[in-house]
Write an enzyme that holds these catalytic residues in place. Structure first.
Site, PDB file in Angstrom:
ATOM      1  N   CYS A 140       0.832  -1.203   0.000  1.00 15.27           N
ATOM      2  CA  CYS A 140       0.000   0.000   0.000  1.00 15.27           C
ATOM      3  C   CYS A 140       0.870   1.258   0.000  1.00 15.27           C
ATOM      4  O   CYS A 140       1.994   1.239   0.461  1.00 15.27           O
ATOM      5  CB  CYS A 140      -0.889   0.013   1.235  1.00 15.27           C
ATOM      6  SG  CYS A 140      -1.990  -1.388   1.285  1.00 15.27           S
ATOM      7  N   ARG A 172       4.383   0.432  -5.948  1.00  8.97           N
ATOM      8  CA  ARG A 172       4.219  -0.498  -4.818  1.00  8.97           C
ATOM      9  C   ARG A 172       3.076  -1.468  -5.038  1.00  8.97           C
ATOM     10  O   ARG A 172       2.835  -2.353  -4.234  1.00  8.97           O
ATOM     11  CB  ARG A 172       3.988   0.304  -3.539  1.00  8.97           C
ATOM     12  CG  ARG A 172       5.151   1.196  -3.148  1.00  8.97           C
ATOM     13  CD  ARG A 172       4.733   2.238  -2.130  1.00  8.97           C
ATOM     14  NE  ARG A 172       4.458   1.702  -0.834  1.00  8.97           N
ATOM     15  CZ  ARG A 172       5.337   1.685   0.176  1.00  8.97           C
ATOM     16  NH1 ARG A 172       6.548   2.186  -0.028  1.00  8.97           N
ATOM     17  NH2 ARG A 172       5.031   1.193   1.338  1.00  8.97           N
ATOM     18  N   TRP A 187      -2.982  -2.397  -1.798  1.00 10.90           N
ATOM     19  CA  TRP A 187      -2.638  -3.719  -2.329  1.00 10.90           C
ATOM     20  C   TRP A 187      -3.290  -4.681  -1.350  1.00 10.90           C
ATOM     21  O   TRP A 187      -2.886  -4.795  -0.202  1.00 10.90           O
ATOM     22  CB  TRP A 187      -1.130  -3.898  -2.362  1.00 10.90           C
ATOM     23  CG  TRP A 187      -0.676  -5.168  -3.007  1.00 10.90           C
ATOM     24  CD1 TRP A 187      -0.522  -5.408  -4.338  1.00 10.90           C
ATOM     25  CD2 TRP A 187      -0.334  -6.386  -2.348  1.00 10.90           C
ATOM     26  NE1 TRP A 187      -0.086  -6.699  -4.547  1.00 10.90           N
ATOM     27  CE2 TRP A 187       0.030  -7.334  -3.343  1.00 10.90           C
ATOM     28  CE3 TRP A 187      -0.292  -6.800  -1.019  1.00 10.90           C
ATOM     29  CZ2 TRP A 187       0.423  -8.624  -3.053  1.00 10.90           C
ATOM     30  CZ3 TRP A 187       0.114  -8.092  -0.728  1.00 10.90           C
ATOM     31  CH2 TRP A 187       0.455  -8.990  -1.745  1.00 10.90           C
ATOM     32  N   ASN A 238      -1.023   1.131   5.981  1.00 14.38           N
ATOM     33  CA  ASN A 238      -0.166   0.152   5.303  1.00 14.38           C
ATOM     34  C   ASN A 238       0.310  -0.821   6.367  1.00 14.38           C
ATOM     35  O   ASN A 238       0.870  -0.399   7.384  1.00 14.38           O
ATOM     36  CB  ASN A 238       1.032   0.834   4.634  1.00 14.38           C
ATOM     37  CG  ASN A 238       1.930  -0.194   3.961  1.00 14.38           C
ATOM     38  OD1 ASN A 238       1.443  -1.222   3.488  1.00 14.38           O
ATOM     39  ND2 ASN A 238       3.230   0.048   3.946  1.00 14.38           N
ATOM     40  N   GLY A 239       0.036  -2.101   6.181  1.00 16.08           N
ATOM     41  CA  GLY A 239       0.445  -3.103   7.159  1.00 16.08           C
ATOM     42  C   GLY A 239      -0.689  -4.103   7.370  1.00 16.08           C
ATOM     43  O   GLY A 239      -1.629  -4.170   6.586  1.00 16.08           O
ATOM     44  N   GLU A 295      16.113 -18.253  -9.866  1.00 17.27           N
ATOM     45  CA  GLU A 295      15.794 -16.862 -10.227  1.00 17.27           C
ATOM     46  C   GLU A 295      15.095 -16.815 -11.580  1.00 17.27           C
ATOM     47  O   GLU A 295      14.136 -16.065 -11.777  1.00 17.27           O
ATOM     48  CB  GLU A 295      17.075 -16.019 -10.238  1.00 17.27           C
ATOM     49  CG  GLU A 295      16.935 -14.633 -10.798  1.00 17.27           C
ATOM     50  CD  GLU A 295      15.856 -13.776 -10.134  1.00 17.27           C
ATOM     51  OE1 GLU A 295      15.412 -14.113  -9.015  1.00 17.27           O
ATOM     52  OE2 GLU A 295      15.423 -12.793 -10.751  1.00 17.27           O
ATOM     53  N   LYS A 350      11.307 -15.406 -12.569  1.00 18.75           N
ATOM     54  CA  LYS A 350      11.025 -14.414 -13.616  1.00 18.75           C
ATOM     55  C   LYS A 350       9.922 -14.895 -14.545  1.00 18.75           C
ATOM     56  O   LYS A 350       8.988 -14.163 -14.882  1.00 18.75           O
ATOM     57  CB  LYS A 350      12.307 -14.142 -14.429  1.00 18.75           C
ATOM     58  CG  LYS A 350      13.275 -13.236 -13.718  1.00 18.75           C
ATOM     59  CD  LYS A 350      12.731 -11.815 -13.674  1.00 18.75           C
ATOM     60  CE  LYS A 350      13.321 -10.983 -12.571  1.00 18.75           C
ATOM     61  NZ  LYS A 350      13.090 -11.455 -11.219  1.00 18.75           N
ATOM     62  N   GLU A 367       6.615 -14.730 -12.663  1.00 23.02           N
ATOM     63  CA  GLU A 367       6.051 -13.431 -12.261  1.00 23.02           C
ATOM     64  C   GLU A 367       5.714 -12.547 -13.453  1.00 23.02           C
ATOM     65  O   GLU A 367       4.847 -11.694 -13.345  1.00 23.02           O
ATOM     66  CB  GLU A 367       6.948 -12.699 -11.272  1.00 23.02           C
ATOM     67  CG  GLU A 367       8.282 -12.254 -11.781  1.00 23.02           C
ATOM     68  CD  GLU A 367       9.053 -11.456 -10.710  1.00 23.02           C
ATOM     69  OE1 GLU A 367       8.442 -10.762  -9.897  1.00 23.02           O
ATOM     70  OE2 GLU A 367      10.283 -11.551 -10.723  1.00 23.02           O
ATOM     71  N   HIS A 427      15.176 -38.091  -7.634  1.00 19.19           N
ATOM     72  CA  HIS A 427      14.653 -38.537  -6.336  1.00 19.19           C
ATOM     73  C   HIS A 427      13.173 -38.225  -6.181  1.00 19.19           C
ATOM     74  O   HIS A 427      12.677 -38.089  -5.073  1.00 19.19           O
ATOM     75  CB  HIS A 427      15.479 -37.887  -5.216  1.00 19.19           C
ATOM     76  CG  HIS A 427      16.912 -38.279  -5.270  1.00 19.19           C
ATOM     77  ND1 HIS A 427      17.370 -39.535  -4.941  1.00 19.19           N
ATOM     78  CD2 HIS A 427      18.000 -37.594  -5.703  1.00 19.19           C
ATOM     79  CE1 HIS A 427      18.672 -39.600  -5.131  1.00 19.19           C
ATOM     80  NE2 HIS A 427      19.085 -38.433  -5.593  1.00 19.19           N
ATOM     81  N   LYS A 444       6.071  -3.834  -5.995  1.00 21.40           N
ATOM     82  CA  LYS A 444       7.520  -3.654  -6.089  1.00 21.40           C
ATOM     83  C   LYS A 444       8.152  -3.699  -4.702  1.00 21.40           C
ATOM     84  O   LYS A 444       9.275  -4.123  -4.548  1.00 21.40           O
ATOM     85  CB  LYS A 444       7.846  -2.324  -6.746  1.00 21.40           C
ATOM     86  CG  LYS A 444       9.332  -2.085  -6.989  1.00 21.40           C
ATOM     87  CD  LYS A 444       9.933  -3.137  -7.900  1.00 21.40           C
ATOM     88  CE  LYS A 444      11.405  -2.924  -8.165  1.00 21.40           C
ATOM     89  NZ  LYS A 444      12.007  -4.045  -8.919  1.00 21.40           N
TER      90      LYS A 444
END
Ligand code: AGP
Length: 614
Positions: free
Chosen positions: A2, A27, A76, A100-101, A485, A489, A492, A508, A609
């Site tokens: 947020c 954000r 968000w 925010n939180g 990584e 990518k 996302e 395995h 972000k």
């Protein structure tokens, strides 16, 4: 996460708030709203689901929005879907708040507020907090007392902006865990989630400390301690001039521009730390001996930064002989044993605001460990919370997917490992100089790689055309981290279900998922792992997998023989930096797959972000 922005002063407050929220959109945002005090003194709220544009249209349609004091929010969603009702602000005709939180005891608070006669219009935890503040304000009649008493009842993380109808020219701010700043302007003052919202040029601000309350008027800011102490003023901090306005540089997406920025990000991060051909961290205030004396060095980070941290731990172990390990920040506090006063904990974060990483860093400090922050944002909460902050110089990264900051983090940690190894006497000056040369050559090697982008575009088209469903990424040693990584990518930005596995681990269990046509992306930049990687490729290929290999080089053509397609990223082998070259090729690969799918690459769905909730 947020974003919070409030303004009080002579300017049009709503216009200032929209501009501030626009700067915080990176954000993540799925709804937005603004509360303002009208010239007649009424507390007016407008809010709606959707991006900030939807709020701007609603404000424009609503006629006059003149106001000298306003408080805005981009949400968000954490509690409740992104709807008009769940958008912030929340409250009553007396008090409106933005948050925010996460309020962890919101269910109990909600029950208590319902019993007090409050009627909830949303599913959010924030509305419960707003009613608790309102209740205390109704009883005590004083905003500071109301905020102090309410804070004593809240559990979890919060940064609040608060507007009281009885105080039409002032904003109140209060935080616990989630960051919040007070911005000082020539005309008016503001409350903001982070520095990005304070505009261009020199930015003057006060970070709000844990539990502190701020009362912000157009020409002054008073701070109140969490207990019943007297109010006080604080010195103004000044943030460096912001870089030039952020544009896409002619590229279709910020992400593609930021990949193109990687050579310069590396030069700006590394070159000031290489003096006479040898590593030099003296300007960073880093105590190398204290680091070397630490029985254990822990890295804590999230997401892409955690992959950089894992590569950093690998470099510290190989080059400096340090017992280094990387922990996902959100798991760090349940690690056992925790670090002690002899250890060092290094937090890696491009935003410097990630709540999980900040919480891990705080836990490390409580355990007595020495703390170091590797951040890309000077003055960020994580930078301020650590004993020492070392900054990558990648420039502002706008796209949610991390690219140039990842490359800069890994290269910086490689260079630091070289400095530590040399300090420990494990690396002589000649070897240290050779490693510095290799790192210094990486920017030009990346540029040459990007000149071959069309080869990667062709591979992405082939992948998009022939591969559907779950995709494996495999690698060994450091390549297993590059594989992780790269899988992140593709997930996302192209929403391709992907997962990475250490190549040796496939047999395995997970190899049971391989069938004809299953896409497998193999990462092979580490020469010592080639032979065993070839075995892994043959294992999956013999079961029908469609193997696409990204390697540093393939001198004998063995990788090509074991794959349906191979991309060799390096024109000449350089073991310290080849993994980064292959990682950059895979960033481009994921980017072009996402372009084929016409995804919203810079702001993928559900992502932010800077994740400032735990
Ligand atoms: C990376 O592509 C993601 N955006 C995400 O995993 C990110 O790396 C993570 O949230 C950590 O962010 P930070 O570096 O700002 O702490």
């Amino acid at each position: 996460m947020c974003g919070i922005f409030g303004y009080t002063g002579a300017q049009n407050a709503v216009r200032e708030v929209i501009a501030g929220l626009r700067a915080l959109e990176y954000r993540g945002s799925d709804s937005a709203g603004v509360a303002r005090i009208s010239p007649e003194g009424a507390l007016i709220v407008q809010k709606c689901a959707g991006r900030l544009d939807a709020l701007e249209q609603a404000l424009a349609a609503g006629g006059d929005v003149s106001s000298r004091c306003a408080l805005g929010h981009t949400r968000w969603a954490t509690h409740g879907a992104p709807t008009d009702a769940n958008a912030h602000p929340h409250g009553t005709p007396r008090v409106q708040i933005v948050h925010n939180g996460i309020i962890e005891n919101s269910a109990a608070l909600r029950r208590r507020c319902l019993a007090d006669g409050y009627v909830f219009a949303s599913e959010t935890d924030t509305e419960a907090a707003a009613f608790v503040i309102d209740r205390y304000y109704r009883i005590l009649g004083d905003p500071i007392l109301a905020l102090r008493h309410a804070a004593a009842e809240l559990r979890g993380s919060y940064a609040f902006g608060v507007l009281f109808a009885d105080f039409p020219d002032r904003l109140f701010a209060l935080r616990h865990e989630s960051p919040l700043l007070i911005g000082r302007r020539r005309e008016g003052n503001c409350v903001a989630s982070d520095l990005a919202a304070l505009g261009e040029g020199e930015r003057r601000y006060h970070p709000l400390e844990q539990g502190e309350i701020a009362c912000v008027t157009p020409d002054d800011v008073l701070f109140y301690p969490p207990d019943d102490g007297a109010p006080y003023h604080k010195d103004v901090l000044v943030a460096a001039e912001t870089a030039a306005p952020i544009d896409k540089g002619g590229y279709p997406h910020h992400m593609r521009k930021e990949i193109a920025d990687e050579p310069q990000a590396l030069r700006d991060t590394l070159f000031p730390r290489i003096r006479d051909g040898l590593p030099d961290f003296s300007a960073d205030g880093l105590d190398l001996d204290r680091l070397l004396a630490s029985p254990r060095v822990w890295f804590v980070a999230c997401g892409t930064a955690c992959h950089a941290a894992r590569l950093g731990a690998s470099s510290f172990a190989r080059l400096a002989g340090i017992d280094a390990r990387a922990e996902v920040a959100s798991e760090f506090r349940s690690a056992c044993p925790m670090p002690d006063a002899r250890d060092t904990v290094i937090a890696v974060s491009q935003s410097g605001e990630t709540a999980d990483t900040l919480a891990a860093l705080r836990a490390a400090r409580e355990s007595g460990a020495r703390t170091v922050a590797v951040v890309n944002t000077k003055g960020s909460a994580i930078a301020r919370a650590a004993d020492c902050a070392v900054c990558t110089e990648a420039g502002v990264e706008v796209a949610v997917p991390g690219t140039k900051t990842f490359v800069a983090q890994v290269a910086l940690l490689r260079l630091l490992a070289c400095a530590l190894g040399r300090r420990a006497g494990r690396i002589g000056d000649d070897e240290a100089a050779r490693l510095c040369r290799e790192l210094s050559e990486l920017p030009d090697r990346l540029t040459r790689l990007f000149d071959r982008e069309e080869e990667i575009v062709a591979l992405s088209r082939r992948f998009h055309r022939t591969c559907s469903g779950f995709t494996f990424f495999i690698g060994r040693g450091e390549d297993s981290i590059i594989a992780a990584e790269s899988a992140l990518k593709l997930k996302e930005i192209a929403y391709v279900p992907s997962e990475s596995y250490p190549a040796g681990e496939l047999k395995h269990g997970s190899i049971a998922l391989i069938e004809r046509g299953t896409p497998v992306v193999a990462v092979c930049s580490v020469p010592s792992q080639r032979e065993k990687m070839l075995s892994s490729l043959r294992e999956v290929a013999s079961r029908g997998a469609s193997v696409l290999t990204f390697a540093a080089c393939d001198p004998d053509g063995a990788l090509r023989a074991a794959s349906e397609a191979v991309f060799c990223a390096a024109d000449d082998p350089a073991p310290l930096t080849d993994p980064l070259l292959v990682a950059a090729a895979l960033q481009l690969f994921a980017y072009h797959v996402a372009r084929q799918k016409e995804c919203e690459i810079d702001r993928p769905r559900n992502l932010a972000k800077s994740v400032t909730v735990e």
